[in-house]
Motif scaffolding. Sequence first.
Motif, PDB file in Angstrom:
ATOM      1  N   ILE A  50      26.323  43.950  28.941  1.00 54.89           N
ATOM      2  CA  ILE A  50      26.378  42.503  29.112  1.00 54.89           C
ATOM      3  C   ILE A  50      25.147  42.091  29.913  1.00 54.89           C
ATOM      4  CG2 ILE A  50      27.692  40.591  30.115  1.00 54.89           C
ATOM      5  CD1 ILE A  50      30.209  42.452  29.815  1.00 54.89           C
ATOM      6  N   GLU A  54      25.318  36.330  30.781  1.00 58.76           N
ATOM      7  CA  GLU A  54      26.001  36.340  29.491  1.00 58.76           C
ATOM      8  C   GLU A  54      27.490  36.627  29.709  1.00 58.76           C
ATOM      9  OE1 GLU A  54      24.800  38.307  25.234  1.00 58.76           O
ATOM     10  OE2 GLU A  54      24.840  39.673  26.947  1.00 58.76           O
ATOM     11  N   SER A  55      28.343  35.978  28.948  1.00 57.71           N
ATOM     12  CA  SER A  55      29.774  36.261  29.053  1.00 57.71           C
ATOM     13  C   SER A  55      30.092  37.547  28.298  1.00 57.71           C
ATOM     14  CB  SER A  55      30.603  35.107  28.481  1.00 57.71           C
ATOM     15  OG  SER A  55      30.566  35.134  27.067  1.00 57.71           O
ATOM     16  N   PRO A  56      31.181  38.235  28.657  1.00 59.64           N
ATOM     17  CA  PRO A  56      31.550  39.459  27.923  1.00 59.64           C
ATOM     18  C   PRO A  56      31.757  39.205  26.421  1.00 59.64           C
ATOM     19  CG  PRO A  56      32.755  39.352  29.983  1.00 59.64           C
ATOM     20  CD  PRO A  56      32.050  38.029  29.827  1.00 59.64           C
ATOM     21  N   ALA A  58      30.416  36.781  24.504  1.00 56.88           N
ATOM     22  CA  ALA A  58      29.122  36.529  23.871  1.00 56.88           C
ATOM     23  C   ALA A  58      28.363  37.847  23.696  1.00 56.88           C
ATOM     24  CB  ALA A  58      28.305  35.535  24.695  1.00 56.88           C
ATOM     25  N   ARG A  77      41.918  41.518  24.353  1.00 54.20           N
ATOM     26  CA  ARG A  77      41.421  42.600  25.203  1.00 54.20           C
ATOM     27  C   ARG A  77      42.437  43.734  25.164  1.00 54.20           C
ATOM     28  NH1 ARG A  77      42.123  44.314  30.491  1.00 54.20           N
ATOM     29  NH2 ARG A  77      40.239  44.926  31.590  1.00 54.20           N
TER      30      ARG A  77
END
Length: 148
Positions: A50, A54-56, A58, A77
């Motif tokens: 990551i 940045e988001s996980p 994305a 998840r």
Amino acid sequence: MIRRFGEPVRPGQRYRIRPGAYAVLERDGALLVTHQAEPIPEYQLPGGGIDRGESPLAALHREVFEETGWRIDIRRRLGAFRRFTFMPEYDLWAEKLCTIYLARPVRAHGDPHEPGHTALWLPAEEAVHRLDNAGDRHFVARFLGLAR
């Protein structure tokens, strides 16, 4: 506490935390995996690090597309694990914090863009044995109902 897989922590070695997002991608009893040729040939769940800011999710979309050429729909998840390893491509000792997601492959857009990666479909139970990372194997086995 997050479960650890892989080699033991080396006493005195400094590790840099490296968060990443990875996907179990199932379709019709097969899993989409990636084979990375270098620096060490291995079969992996698609995904990766990551980037800062940045988001996980994305990162997962970006990494899966780079490594497989597929667009995905992230479902949920599945869990997380950590492993301590040397990453020769970055000359880095890393504590990898790996979050695993269940996702659906939606559409192929061509070959992988990431050099040295090949995307392939493996029968799901074969993937459990071919994946080189113990954490990846654990989450695939759990997804298939083969492990707790």
